[in-house]
Design a protein around this motif. Structure first.
Motif, mmCIF file in Angstrom:
data_model
loop_
_atom_site.group_PDB
_atom_site.id
_atom_site.type_symbol
_atom_site.label_atom_id
_atom_site.label_comp_id
_atom_site.label_asym_id
_atom_site.label_seq_id
_atom_site.Cartn_x
_atom_site.Cartn_y
_atom_site.Cartn_z
ATOM 1 N N TYR A 116 0.863 -1.179 0.000
ATOM 2 C CA TYR A 116 0.000 0.000 0.000
ATOM 3 C C TYR A 116 0.894 1.221 0.000
ATOM 4 O O TYR A 116 1.885 1.258 0.732
ATOM 5 C CB TYR A 116 -0.866 0.048 1.266
ATOM 6 N N GLN A 117 0.538 2.206 -0.787
ATOM 7 C CA GLN A 117 1.223 3.491 -0.769
ATOM 8 C C GLN A 117 0.183 4.570 -0.531
ATOM 9 O O GLN A 117 -0.811 4.654 -1.267
ATOM 10 C CB GLN A 117 1.947 3.778 -2.074
ATOM 11 N N ILE A 118 0.434 5.372 0.491
ATOM 12 C CA ILE A 118 -0.432 6.494 0.797
ATOM 13 C C ILE A 118 0.402 7.743 0.543
ATOM 14 O O ILE A 118 1.488 7.898 1.110
ATOM 15 C CB ILE A 118 -0.941 6.445 2.251
ATOM 16 N N VAL A 119 -0.074 8.622 -0.345
ATOM 17 C CA VAL A 119 0.714 9.755 -0.810
ATOM 18 C C VAL A 119 -0.045 11.060 -0.585
ATOM 19 O O VAL A 119 -1.228 11.164 -0.920
ATOM 20 C CB VAL A 119 1.038 9.605 -2.318
ATOM 21 N N LEU A 120 0.660 12.025 -0.030
ATOM 22 C CA LEU A 120 0.135 13.376 0.114
ATOM 23 C C LEU A 120 0.659 14.209 -1.044
ATOM 24 O O LEU A 120 1.861 14.252 -1.284
ATOM 25 C CB LEU A 120 0.597 13.991 1.437
ATOM 26 N N ASP A 121 -0.250 14.851 -1.756
ATOM 27 C CA ASP A 121 0.131 15.785 -2.813
ATOM 28 C C ASP A 121 -0.146 17.186 -2.276
ATOM 29 O O ASP A 121 -1.290 17.650 -2.289
ATOM 30 C CB ASP A 121 -0.679 15.521 -4.083
ATOM 31 N N PRO A 122 0.914 17.875 -1.794
ATOM 32 C CA PRO A 122 0.695 19.196 -1.194
ATOM 33 C C PRO A 122 0.155 20.222 -2.191
ATOM 34 O O PRO A 122 -0.628 21.090 -1.809
ATOM 35 C CB PRO A 122 2.082 19.614 -0.701
ATOM 36 N N ALA A 123 0.538 20.126 -3.445
ATOM 37 C CA ALA A 123 0.072 21.087 -4.447
ATOM 38 C C ALA A 123 -1.428 20.934 -4.690
ATOM 39 O O ALA A 123 -2.162 21.925 -4.781
ATOM 40 C CB ALA A 123 0.840 20.928 -5.747
ATOM 41 N N ALA A 124 -1.898 19.699 -4.800
ATOM 42 C CA ALA A 124 -3.322 19.438 -5.037
ATOM 43 C C ALA A 124 -4.118 19.393 -3.732
ATOM 44 O O ALA A 124 -5.343 19.315 -3.763
ATOM 45 C CB ALA A 124 -3.495 18.126 -5.792
ATOM 46 N N ARG A 125 -3.381 19.389 -2.616
ATOM 47 C CA ARG A 125 -4.002 19.272 -1.289
ATOM 48 C C ARG A 125 -4.892 18.042 -1.215
ATOM 49 O O ARG A 125 -6.076 18.103 -0.864
ATOM 50 C CB ARG A 125 -4.782 20.526 -0.950
ATOM 51 N N SER A 126 -4.282 16.905 -1.581
ATOM 52 C CA SER A 126 -5.049 15.665 -1.599
ATOM 53 C C SER A 126 -4.190 14.480 -1.156
ATOM 54 O O SER A 126 -2.961 14.560 -1.133
ATOM 55 C CB SER A 126 -5.587 15.396 -3.009
ATOM 56 N N VAL A 127 -4.873 13.412 -0.818
ATOM 57 C CA VAL A 127 -4.233 12.160 -0.411
ATOM 58 C C VAL A 127 -4.756 11.061 -1.322
ATOM 59 O O VAL A 127 -5.951 10.985 -1.596
ATOM 60 C CB VAL A 127 -4.570 11.809 1.053
ATOM 61 N N THR A 128 -3.842 10.234 -1.816
ATOM 62 C CA THR A 128 -4.243 9.076 -2.616
ATOM 63 C C THR A 128 -3.630 7.814 -2.022
ATOM 64 O O THR A 128 -2.528 7.841 -1.486
ATOM 65 C CB THR A 128 -3.791 9.200 -4.083
ATOM 66 N N THR A 129 -4.365 6.734 -2.130
ATOM 67 C CA THR A 129 -3.896 5.425 -1.688
ATOM 68 C C THR A 129 -3.935 4.501 -2.885
ATOM 69 O O THR A 129 -4.906 4.482 -3.638
ATOM 70 C CB THR A 129 -4.793 4.871 -0.561
ATOM 71 N N SER A 130 -2.862 3.743 -3.059
ATOM 72 C CA SER A 130 -2.839 2.738 -4.121
ATOM 73 C C SER A 130 -2.441 1.398 -3.517
ATOM 74 O O SER A 130 -1.770 1.331 -2.481
ATOM 75 C CB SER A 130 -1.887 3.132 -5.250
ATOM 76 N N VAL A 131 -2.867 0.344 -4.190
ATOM 77 C CA VAL A 131 -2.607 -1.016 -3.750
ATOM 78 C C VAL A 131 -1.896 -1.734 -4.884
ATOM 79 O O VAL A 131 -2.309 -1.643 -6.042
ATOM 80 C CB VAL A 131 -3.923 -1.751 -3.414
ATOM 81 N N ALA A 132 -0.818 -2.440 -4.543
ATOM 82 C CA ALA A 132 -0.090 -3.230 -5.532
ATOM 83 C C ALA A 132 -0.021 -4.674 -5.050
ATOM 84 O O ALA A 132 0.180 -4.939 -3.861
ATOM 85 C CB ALA A 132 1.310 -2.676 -5.744
ATOM 86 N N LYS A 133 -0.190 -5.591 -5.977
ATOM 87 C CA LYS A 133 -0.124 -7.019 -5.664
ATOM 88 C C LYS A 133 0.754 -7.696 -6.696
ATOM 89 O O LYS A 133 0.570 -7.528 -7.905
ATOM 90 C CB LYS A 133 -1.535 -7.626 -5.687
ATOM 91 N N ASP A 134 1.737 -8.454 -6.226
ATOM 92 C CA ASP A 134 2.599 -9.239 -7.104
ATOM 93 C C ASP A 134 1.918 -10.571 -7.374
ATOM 94 O O ASP A 134 1.561 -11.296 -6.445
ATOM 95 C CB ASP A 134 3.963 -9.478 -6.457
#
Length: 135
Positions: A43-61
Motif C-alpha cells: 500500500y502506498q499512501i501519498v500526500l500531494d501538497p500542491a493538489a491538497r489531496s491524499v491518494t492510496t494505491s494497492v499493488a499485488k505481485d
C-alpha cells in the motif's frame, strides 16, 4: 500543526491495523509518502501538497507481474461504492485526518477481496496497471 507535518502521524494511526492484524511491515517512507508491504502486497499512501489531496494505491505481485490500482477504482471494482465516495481532500489537518481515516476504512473493507482467489478479478475490474520486472 500543518498538513505536511501531520500526514505521517495520521497515516500511521489510521493504517496501523495493516501491521497489527495483517502482519505487513511497519510504515516505510516519510514526508509525503508512507508505504506498507508484505507477502507480495503493498500500500502506498501519498500526500500531494500542491493538489491538497491524499491518494492510496494497492499493488499485488502475481507471479512475474505487479498489478497496481488506486483506491477509488478498487472500491468500484469490489462494489463497495462509487469512486466519488472515497475522500481525498487534505486542505486542513482536520480534513486530512478525515480523509486518511476514510481511506483506511475502505482498505479494511477491501482486505477480503485481496485473497489469492479474488485479487486478480478485483484488480482487473479496477483496471490495474500492469508492470513486469526489468530484464
Amino acid at each position: 500543526m500543518s498538513v505536511r507535518k501531520s500526514f505521517e502521524t495520521e497515516v500511521e494511526r489510521a493504517f496501523h491495523f495493516l501491521v497489527a492484524e495483517y502482519g505487513l511491515s511497519r510504515p516505510a517512507g516519510g514526508g509525503s509518502l508512507v508505504s506498507y508491504s508484505g507477502d507480495g502486497l503493498s500500500y502506498q499512501i501519498v500526500l500531494d501538497p500542491a493538489a491538497r489531496s491524499v491518494t492510496t494505491s494497492v499493488a499485488k505481485d502475481l507471479g512475474e507481474v505487479r498489478l497496481t490500482a488506486d483506491l477509488p477504482a478498487l472500491v468500484v471494482g469490489a462494489a463497495l461504492g462509487a469512486p466519488g465516495n472515497v475522500r481525498c481532500g487534505a486542505r486542513t489537518v482536520t480534513e486530512l485526518r478525515a480523509t486518511v481515516l476514510a481511506q483506511a476504512a475502505y482498505v479494511r473493507r477491501l482486505q477480503p477481496y485481496l485473497t489469492p482467489l479474488n485479487v486478480l478479478p478485483l484488480m482487473r475490474a479496477a483496471h490495474a496497471r500492469e508492470q513486469r520486472p526489468q530484464s
